[in-house]
Design a protein around this motif. Structure first.
Motif, short mmCIF file in Angstrom:
data_model
loop_
_atom_site.label_atom_id
_atom_site.label_comp_id
_atom_site.label_asym_id
_atom_site.label_seq_id
_atom_site.Cartn_x
_atom_site.Cartn_y
_atom_site.Cartn_z
N LEU A 281 45.45 149.18 26.85
CA LEU A 281 46.91 149.21 26.90
C LEU A 281 47.39 149.21 28.34
O LEU A 281 48.31 148.47 28.71
CB LEU A 281 47.43 150.44 26.15
CG LEU A 281 48.96 150.61 26.13
CD1 LEU A 281 49.62 149.47 25.37
CD2 LEU A 281 49.33 151.96 25.48
N GLN A 282 46.76 150.03 29.16
CA GLN A 282 47.13 150.11 30.58
C GLN A 282 46.92 148.78 31.28
O GLN A 282 47.79 148.33 32.06
CB GLN A 282 46.31 151.20 31.26
CG GLN A 282 46.61 151.38 32.75
CD GLN A 282 45.71 152.42 33.38
OE1 GLN A 282 45.13 153.28 32.70
NE2 GLN A 282 45.57 152.36 34.69
N ARG A 283 45.79 148.14 31.02
CA ARG A 283 45.51 146.85 31.66
C ARG A 283 46.50 145.78 31.21
O ARG A 283 46.93 144.94 32.01
CB ARG A 283 44.09 146.42 31.34
CG ARG A 283 43.02 147.21 32.10
CD ARG A 283 41.62 146.80 31.69
NE ARG A 283 40.61 147.45 32.51
CZ ARG A 283 39.31 147.39 32.28
NH1 ARG A 283 38.86 146.67 31.24
NH2 ARG A 283 38.45 148.01 33.07
N GLY A 284 46.84 145.79 29.93
CA GLY A 284 47.82 144.83 29.44
C GLY A 284 49.18 145.04 30.07
O GLY A 284 49.87 144.07 30.45
N ARG A 285 49.59 146.29 30.18
CA ARG A 285 50.88 146.58 30.81
C ARG A 285 50.88 146.19 32.29
O ARG A 285 51.89 145.70 32.81
CB ARG A 285 51.21 148.07 30.66
CG ARG A 285 51.63 148.46 29.24
CD ARG A 285 51.78 149.96 29.09
NE ARG A 285 52.43 150.32 27.83
CZ ARG A 285 52.55 151.57 27.39
NH1 ARG A 285 52.09 152.57 28.12
NH2 ARG A 285 53.15 151.82 26.24
N GLN A 286 49.75 146.40 32.96
CA GLN A 286 49.64 146.00 34.36
C GLN A 286 49.76 144.49 34.49
O GLN A 286 50.46 143.98 35.38
CB GLN A 286 48.30 146.48 34.94
CG GLN A 286 48.08 146.10 36.40
CD GLN A 286 49.08 146.75 37.33
OE1 GLN A 286 49.54 147.86 37.08
NE2 GLN A 286 49.41 146.06 38.42
N ALA A 287 49.11 143.76 33.60
CA ALA A 287 49.21 142.30 33.63
C ALA A 287 50.65 141.85 33.41
O ALA A 287 51.13 140.91 34.06
CB ALA A 287 48.29 141.69 32.57
N MET A 288 51.35 142.51 32.50
CA MET A 288 52.76 142.17 32.27
C MET A 288 53.59 142.43 33.51
O MET A 288 54.47 141.63 33.86
CB MET A 288 53.32 142.94 31.07
CG MET A 288 53.02 142.31 29.74
SD MET A 288 54.27 142.70 28.47
CE MET A 288 54.14 144.47 28.41
N SER A 289 53.35 143.55 34.16
CA SER A 289 54.13 143.89 35.35
C SER A 289 53.90 142.88 36.47
O SER A 289 54.76 142.69 37.34
CB SER A 289 53.77 145.30 35.84
OG SER A 289 52.47 145.33 36.42
N GLY B 19 53.45 139.71 35.79
CA GLY B 19 53.92 138.43 35.28
C GLY B 19 52.85 137.58 34.63
O GLY B 19 53.10 136.41 34.30
N ASN B 20 51.67 138.15 34.42
CA ASN B 20 50.57 137.41 33.80
C ASN B 20 50.57 137.72 32.30
O ASN B 20 49.76 138.52 31.81
CB ASN B 20 49.23 137.79 34.43
CG ASN B 20 48.12 136.84 34.05
OD1 ASN B 20 48.21 136.11 33.06
ND2 ASN B 20 47.05 136.83 34.83
N GLN C 215 58.17 137.42 26.28
CA GLN C 215 58.28 136.96 27.66
C GLN C 215 57.73 135.55 27.83
O GLN C 215 58.14 134.82 28.74
CB GLN C 215 57.54 137.93 28.59
CG GLN C 215 58.15 139.31 28.69
CD GLN C 215 59.51 139.30 29.36
OE1 GLN C 215 59.84 138.40 30.13
NE2 GLN C 215 60.33 140.30 29.06
N MET C 216 56.81 135.16 26.95
CA MET C 216 56.24 133.81 26.99
C MET C 216 57.08 132.82 26.19
O MET C 216 56.75 131.63 26.13
CB MET C 216 54.81 133.84 26.43
CG MET C 216 53.85 134.66 27.26
SD MET C 216 52.24 134.89 26.43
CE MET C 216 51.56 133.23 26.55
#
Length: 202
Positions: A86-94, A96-97, A128-129
């Motif tokens: 979850l943390q990695r996914g949120r980081q990727a969103m932040s 813009g990936n 977002q996509m």
């Protein structure tokens, strides 16, 4: 409005918007009745119940702090490995990936399908996509698992407005307000939608 009233509003939304939403729900094995019926069984702990009770009577400053506590509780999967996804996914969103975020959230969902926040996070990434259909399907799953998820309800309302469904969006905004009276922008959105609907009926 109490929890049962919110669920009734949610039921009315599905009845009136079935043609657009239910096909996607059925594709993932859901129905409006299943979401409402499952509501009381998911997304609840004694701590969350206490926080939501406080949220209804809190002032705006208190509500902000309580909301943060609720998000912290929602983000606990019970597994360090799942929390890391979850943390990695949120980081990727932040960053813009969003495609990478979807990959992380999909892995999370595959391993923890009953963890509502995985579905909600992926719904956000899909939105977002520009992938509205998958986003709505994930919102449906989020709300099946956690009917009090004011973030998912707000996101659904926003999508409905974009789809020119102001009446259904208004019902969802009111449901959000019943759960979280000081949710960001909810009062303004309700006022705007009520004014738009009143104007269109003249």
């Amino acid at each position: 409005m109490r929890y049962l009233s919110v669920m009734k509003a949610w039921t009315r939304l599905h009845n009136s918007f079935a043609a657009a939403v239910l096909p996607m729900m059925l594709c993932i094995g859901l129905s409006a009745a299943a979401i409402v019926a499952a509501g009381p069984a998911f997304g609840q702990t004694a701590k969350l119940d206490e926080l939501f009770d406080k949220l209804k009577s809190a002032d705006p400053a208190q509500a902000g702090r309580i909301e943060q506590e609720i998000w912290i509780e929602w983000s606990k999967s019970g597994s360090a490995a799942m929390d890391l996804l979850l943390q990695r996914g949120r980081q990727a969103m932040s960053e813009g990936n969003f495609a990478l975020a979807v990959e992380h959230f999909t892995a999370l969902i595959d391993h923890a399908p009953e963890f509502a926040e995985g579905w909600n996070a992926r719904a956000t990434a899909y939105y977002q996509m520009g992938q509205i259909g998958p986003s709505m399907a994930d919102i449906a799953q989020t709300l099946r698992l956690n009917p009090r998820h004011f973030g998912a309800l707000s996101g659904f309302a926003m999508i409905l407005e974009e789809l020119d469904r102001p009446k259904q969006a208004l019902e969802l905004r009111r449901a959000v307000q019943a759960i979280h009276p000081h949710a960001a922008g909810v009062s303004q959105a309700i006022d705007r939608l009520e004014a738009d609907l009143q104007g269109s009926s003249l």
